[in-house]
Design a protein around this motif. Structure first.
Motif, PDB file in Angstrom:
ATOM      1  N   TYR A  15       0.675  -1.169  -0.181  1.00  0.00           N
ATOM      2  CA  TYR A  15      -0.004   0.055  -0.060  1.00  0.00           C
ATOM      3  C   TYR A  15       0.879   1.177  -0.024  1.00  0.00           C
ATOM      4  CZ  TYR A  15      -3.404  -3.508   1.584  1.00  0.00           C
ATOM      5  OH  TYR A  15      -4.110  -4.527   1.762  1.00  0.00           O
ATOM      6  N   VAL A  16       0.346   2.255  -0.485  1.00  0.00           N
ATOM      7  CA  VAL A  16       0.933   3.770  -0.349  1.00  0.00           C
ATOM      8  C   VAL A  16       0.028   4.605  -0.046  1.00  0.00           C
ATOM      9  CG1 VAL A  16       2.853   3.310  -2.038  1.00  0.00           C
ATOM     10  CG2 VAL A  16       0.516   3.823  -2.813  1.00  0.00           C
ATOM     11  N   GLY A  17       0.459   6.024   0.336  1.00  0.00           N
ATOM     12  CA  GLY A  17      -0.200   6.899   0.710  1.00  0.00           C
ATOM     13  C   GLY A  17      -0.723   7.578  -0.815  1.00  0.00           C
ATOM     14  N   ALA A  18      -2.267   7.807  -0.873  1.00  0.00           N
ATOM     15  CA  ALA A  18      -2.555   8.176  -2.146  1.00  0.00           C
ATOM     16  C   ALA A  18      -1.774   9.378  -2.570  1.00  0.00           C
ATOM     17  CB  ALA A  18      -3.914   8.425  -2.306  1.00  0.00           C
ATOM     18  N   ALA A  19      -1.479  10.464  -1.679  1.00  0.00           N
ATOM     19  CA  ALA A  19      -0.958  11.362  -1.996  1.00  0.00           C
ATOM     20  C   ALA A  19       0.701  11.755  -1.604  1.00  0.00           C
ATOM     21  CB  ALA A  19      -1.698  12.952  -1.626  1.00  0.00           C
ATOM     22  N   GLY A  20       1.178  10.389  -1.278  1.00  0.00           N
ATOM     23  CA  GLY A  20       2.328  10.172  -0.762  1.00  0.00           C
ATOM     24  C   GLY A  20       2.231   9.840   0.643  1.00  0.00           C
ATOM     25  N   MET A  21       3.394   9.147   0.946  1.00  0.00           N
ATOM     26  CA  MET A  21       3.199   8.541   2.437  1.00  0.00           C
ATOM     27  C   MET A  21       2.975   9.326   3.517  1.00  0.00           C
ATOM     28  SD  MET A  21       3.905   5.266   1.893  1.00  0.00           S
ATOM     29  CE  MET A  21       4.558   4.311   3.347  1.00  0.00           C
ATOM     30  N   GLY A  75      12.535   3.503  -6.825  1.00  0.00           N
ATOM     31  CA  GLY A  75      11.086   3.705  -6.874  1.00  0.00           C
ATOM     32  C   GLY A  75      10.654   4.696  -7.997  1.00  0.00           C
ATOM     33  N   ASP A  76       9.807   4.437  -8.873  1.00  0.00           N
ATOM     34  CA  ASP A  76       9.329   5.307  -9.599  1.00  0.00           C
ATOM     35  C   ASP A  76       8.105   5.940  -9.315  1.00  0.00           C
ATOM     36  OD1 ASP A  76       7.937   6.664 -11.931  1.00  0.00           O
ATOM     37  OD2 ASP A  76       9.092   5.447 -13.547  1.00  0.00           O
ATOM     38  N   ASN A  77       8.190   7.182  -8.997  1.00  0.00           N
ATOM     39  CA  ASN A  77       7.069   7.870  -8.184  1.00  0.00           C
ATOM     40  C   ASN A  77       6.025   8.232  -9.109  1.00  0.00           C
ATOM     41  OD1 ASN A  77       7.982   8.933  -5.448  1.00  0.00           O
ATOM     42  ND2 ASN A  77       9.708   9.157  -6.584  1.00  0.00           N
ATOM     43  N   LEU A  78       6.241   8.224 -10.523  1.00  0.00           N
ATOM     44  CA  LEU A  78       5.067   8.596 -11.527  1.00  0.00           C
ATOM     45  C   LEU A  78       4.370   7.135 -11.468  1.00  0.00           C
ATOM     46  CD1 LEU A  78       3.851  10.139 -13.585  1.00  0.00           C
ATOM     47  CD2 LEU A  78       5.414   9.358 -15.279  1.00  0.00           C
ATOM     48  N   ALA A  79       5.009   6.302 -11.755  1.00  0.00           N
ATOM     49  CA  ALA A  79       4.258   4.808 -11.916  1.00  0.00           C
ATOM     50  C   ALA A  79       3.486   4.439 -10.887  1.00  0.00           C
ATOM     51  CB  ALA A  79       5.467   3.770 -12.178  1.00  0.00           C
ATOM     52  N   LYS A  80       4.138   4.857  -9.535  1.00  0.00           N
ATOM     53  CA  LYS A  80       3.485   4.504  -8.325  1.00  0.00           C
ATOM     54  C   LYS A  80       2.162   5.565  -8.196  1.00  0.00           C
ATOM     55  CE  LYS A  80       5.125   5.143  -3.471  1.00  0.00           C
ATOM     56  NZ  LYS A  80       6.166   5.623  -2.738  1.00  0.00           N
ATOM     57  N   GLY A  81       1.969   6.639  -8.906  1.00  0.00           N
ATOM     58  CA  GLY A  81       0.852   7.180  -8.798  1.00  0.00           C
ATOM     59  C   GLY A  81       1.114   8.480  -7.840  1.00  0.00           C
ATOM     60  N   VAL A  82       2.037   8.610  -7.222  1.00  0.00           N
ATOM     61  CA  VAL A  82       2.322   9.817  -6.235  1.00  0.00           C
ATOM     62  C   VAL A  82       2.778  11.202  -7.095  1.00  0.00           C
ATOM     63  CG1 VAL A  82       3.844  10.444  -4.697  1.00  0.00           C
ATOM     64  CG2 VAL A  82       2.773   8.272  -4.393  1.00  0.00           C
ATOM     65  N   SER A  83       3.359  11.162  -8.060  1.00  0.00           N
ATOM     66  CA  SER A  83       3.813  12.133  -8.936  1.00  0.00           C
ATOM     67  C   SER A  83       3.085  12.125 -10.223  1.00  0.00           C
ATOM     68  CB  SER A  83       5.348  12.035  -9.134  1.00  0.00           C
ATOM     69  OG  SER A  83       5.657  13.198  -9.660  1.00  0.00           O
ATOM     70  N   ASP A  84       2.937  13.556 -10.847  1.00  0.00           N
ATOM     71  CA  ASP A  84       2.295  13.642 -12.051  1.00  0.00           C
ATOM     72  C   ASP A  84       3.399  13.706 -13.176  1.00  0.00           C
ATOM     73  OD1 ASP A  84      -0.237  13.815 -10.932  1.00  0.00           O
ATOM     74  OD2 ASP A  84      -0.219  16.095 -10.576  1.00  0.00           O
ATOM     75  N   VAL A  85       4.759  13.826 -12.651  1.00  0.00           N
ATOM     76  CA  VAL A  85       5.784  13.954 -13.568  1.00  0.00           C
ATOM     77  C   VAL A  85       6.868  12.736 -13.161  1.00  0.00           C
ATOM     78  CG1 VAL A  85       5.550  16.470 -14.040  1.00  0.00           C
ATOM     79  CG2 VAL A  85       6.934  15.796 -12.312  1.00  0.00           C
ATOM     80  N   PRO A  86       7.822  12.489 -14.145  1.00  0.00           N
ATOM     81  CA  PRO A  86       8.789  11.422 -13.780  1.00  0.00           C
ATOM     82  C   PRO A  86       9.625  12.002 -12.839  1.00  0.00           C
ATOM     83  CG  PRO A  86       8.387  11.711 -16.306  1.00  0.00           C
ATOM     84  CD  PRO A  86       7.837  13.058 -15.875  1.00  0.00           C
ATOM     85  N   ALA A  87       9.751  10.938 -11.877  1.00  0.00           N
ATOM     86  CA  ALA A  87      10.408  11.348 -10.505  1.00  0.00           C
ATOM     87  C   ALA A  87      11.131  10.000 -10.041  1.00  0.00           C
ATOM     88  CB  ALA A  87      10.018  12.285  -9.740  1.00  0.00           C
ATOM     89  N   VAL A  88      12.037   9.927  -9.669  1.00  0.00           N
ATOM     90  CA  VAL A  88      12.679   8.461  -9.174  1.00  0.00           C
ATOM     91  C   VAL A  88      13.450   8.681  -7.773  1.00  0.00           C
ATOM     92  CG1 VAL A  88      14.558   6.670  -9.519  1.00  0.00           C
ATOM     93  CG2 VAL A  88      13.143   7.414 -11.464  1.00  0.00           C
ATOM     94  N   THR A  89      13.195   7.881  -6.995  1.00  0.00           N
ATOM     95  CA  THR A  89      13.828   7.625  -5.631  1.00  0.00           C
ATOM     96  C   THR A  89      14.897   6.731  -5.749  1.00  0.00           C
ATOM     97  OG1 THR A  89      11.785   8.678  -4.698  1.00  0.00           O
ATOM     98  CG2 THR A  89      13.610   7.597  -3.160  1.00  0.00           C
ATOM     99  N   LEU A  90      16.060   7.008  -5.415  1.00  0.00           N
ATOM    100  CA  LEU A  90      17.089   5.812  -5.140  1.00  0.00           C
ATOM    101  C   LEU A  90      17.794   5.710  -3.785  1.00  0.00           C
ATOM    102  CD1 LEU A  90      19.654   7.119  -8.029  1.00  0.00           C
ATOM    103  CD2 LEU A  90      17.932   5.127  -8.379  1.00  0.00           C
ATOM    104  N   HIS A  91      17.608   4.551  -3.220  1.00  0.00           N
ATOM    105  CA  HIS A  91      17.816   4.383  -1.690  1.00  0.00           C
ATOM    106  C   HIS A  91      19.209   3.608  -1.621  1.00  0.00           C
ATOM    107  CE1 HIS A  91      13.992   5.053   0.363  1.00  0.00           C
ATOM    108  NE2 HIS A  91      14.526   6.197   0.118  1.00  0.00           N
TER     109      HIS A  91
END
Ligand SMILES: Cc1cc2nc3c(=O)[nH]c(=O)nc-3n(C[C@H](O)[C@H](O)[C@H](O)COP(=O)(O)OP(=O)(O)OC[C@H]3O[C@@H](n4cnc5c(N)ncnc54)[C@H](O)[C@@H]3O)c2cc1C
Length: 365
Positions: A96-102, A253-269
């Motif tokens: 699960y994810v927060g709909a508008a982000g965690m 994590g691809d924040n666009l594919a996840k549905g959190v962002s409207d534009v392409p943005a990647v999180t690298l940990h």
């Protein structure tokens, strides 16, 4: 100075879950957090036009108690299911994810609770009715050392979060003021254990040696996170998240594919060992290294902006066996809780907060 039943230190999911339960049971509660918004490691921020989760990326629900909370979030549209696994074939367990982000989860829990952000708790002093809690108002991003320095490749210093993504802002904090104090019958500390210990050591708390030892035994790995906006689609395969067992990068994590962002943005940990090895190096060097290590996932698109976030106490690696610790007993208890008590993840932190609240309810009557 009006006496509150419980002061909760920390507006992460553990502290907010506890505060909600205590308040629902009729106790008066104030939550204090040094961050500029609620959520702690449930963290979402703006990077350019993107919305990016940079702490916890998703959560699972294995217990009936937490599943009931998740069902409420799903019904209210606060959370949604992202996928059923990141490997092929998927293991079938909902992520699960927060709909508008965690951060949305924390914002939801904070609703109707007296939460004062930008307010660091400096120490506790015993008084006849309980505890005097010394607070200090922080200017700007009070995220402090759970979340370390944040830089851009240009070295422009603390990255901003933009409007709306990190909680209610300093309005609540303004109530606290610099160097003020509040008082309560009991205190619940949900800061990571080293910060909890420092807080308890700073005041005049009669901390039993076994409590200090138990808190001192808890260990964390840090995490370096690169938040990257790119011009076109990333190369992260569906459903938009990759968990890696080896190498310098642990999560993509691809924040666009996840549905959190409207534009392409990647999180690298970065992995724990990689983050530890790079902790002392200049942030620009770390950011360059993470971008190079993650280049394959970013794809051929041009990088528009990149920021580094450093989480000092990201993932507990040595946890306490119980859901909470009664650090100071008696009629005016100090209880410690958080994700280092039980399971080191979002659900574990929530269950710890819930259990700690139950203990306080019993002790305070
Ligand atoms: C990079 C990263 C990735 C993660 N990924 C996942 C994931 O995908 N899934 C998952 O389930 N979990 C994940 N986790 C773990 C998850 O985020 C945590 O388990 C959970 O959010 C911890 O919640 P908490 O309330 O215990 O602590 P926190 O969220 O850390 O809250 C503690 C709060 O205490 C505040 N505080 C500290 N000291 C003071 C003080 N003196 N005065 C006032 N306030 C203070 C801090 O500002 C903070 O807001 C991840 C964590 C990180 C950092």
């Amino acid at each position: 100075m009006p006496l509150t039943d419980v002061i909760v230190v920390g507006a992460g999911i553990a502290g907010l879950t506890a505060a909600r339960r205590l308040q629902d049971e009729g106790l008066s509660v104030i939550v204090l957090d040094k961050g500029r918004g609620v959520g702690g490691r449930l963290a979402t921020r703006r990077v350019g036009g993107a919305r990016v989760d940079h702490g916890a990326q998703f959560f699972t629900a294995r217990s009936d108690r937490f599943r009931a909370q998740v069902d409420r979030w799903l019904e209210a549209g606060v959370a949604r299911e992202w996928c059923r696994g990141f490997r092929q074939p998927p293991d079938g367990h909902p992520r699960y994810v927060g709909a508008a982000g965690m951060t949305a989860l924390a914002k939801d829990l904070a609703g109707g609770v007296d939460v004062r952000v930008g307010t660091a708790v400096g120490g506790l002093t015993p008084i006849s009715a309980g505890w005097a809690v010394a607070t200090r108002r922080l200017a700007g991003d009070g995220g402090g050392d759970t979340r370390g320095a944040i830089t851009t490749p240009e070295g422009t210093g603390p990255g901003d979060t933009g409007p709306g993504d990190t909680g209610p802002g300093p309005t609540g904090a303004e109530k606290a003021g610099a160097g003020s104090a509040a008082s309560s019958r009991a205190v619940l500390v949900t800061a990571p254990a080293p910060q909890a210990l420092a807080l308890l050591a700073a005041g005049t708390v009669p901390l039993p040696a076994e409590s200090a030892e138990a808190l001192g035994a808890i260990r964390y790995d840090p995490t370096m996170a690169a938040l990257v906006t790119i011009e076109g689609p990333s190369a992260v395969p569906a459903p938009g998240g990759v968990q890696l067992d080896e190498g310098p990068i642990r999560w993509v994590g691809d924040n666009l594919a996840k549905g959190v962002s409207d534009v392409p943005a990647v999180t690298l940990h970065a992995s724990g060992p990689e983050s530890t090895a790079r902790w002392e190096e200049p942030p620009d060097a770390t950011l360059s290294a993470l971008l190079a290590a993650g280049a394959g996932w970013l794809g051929p698109s041009r990088v528009i902006e990149a920021q580094l976030v450093r989480w000092r106490y990201a993932q507990p690696t040595v946890t306490h066996p119980d859901r909470f610790l009664v650090a100071v007993g008696g009629p005016h208890p100090v209880v410690c809780a958080g994700d280092a008590f039980g399971e080191a993840r979002v659900e574990g932190a929530a269950l710890s907060g819930w259990a700690a609240a139950g203990e306080l309810l019993e002790r305070l009557g």
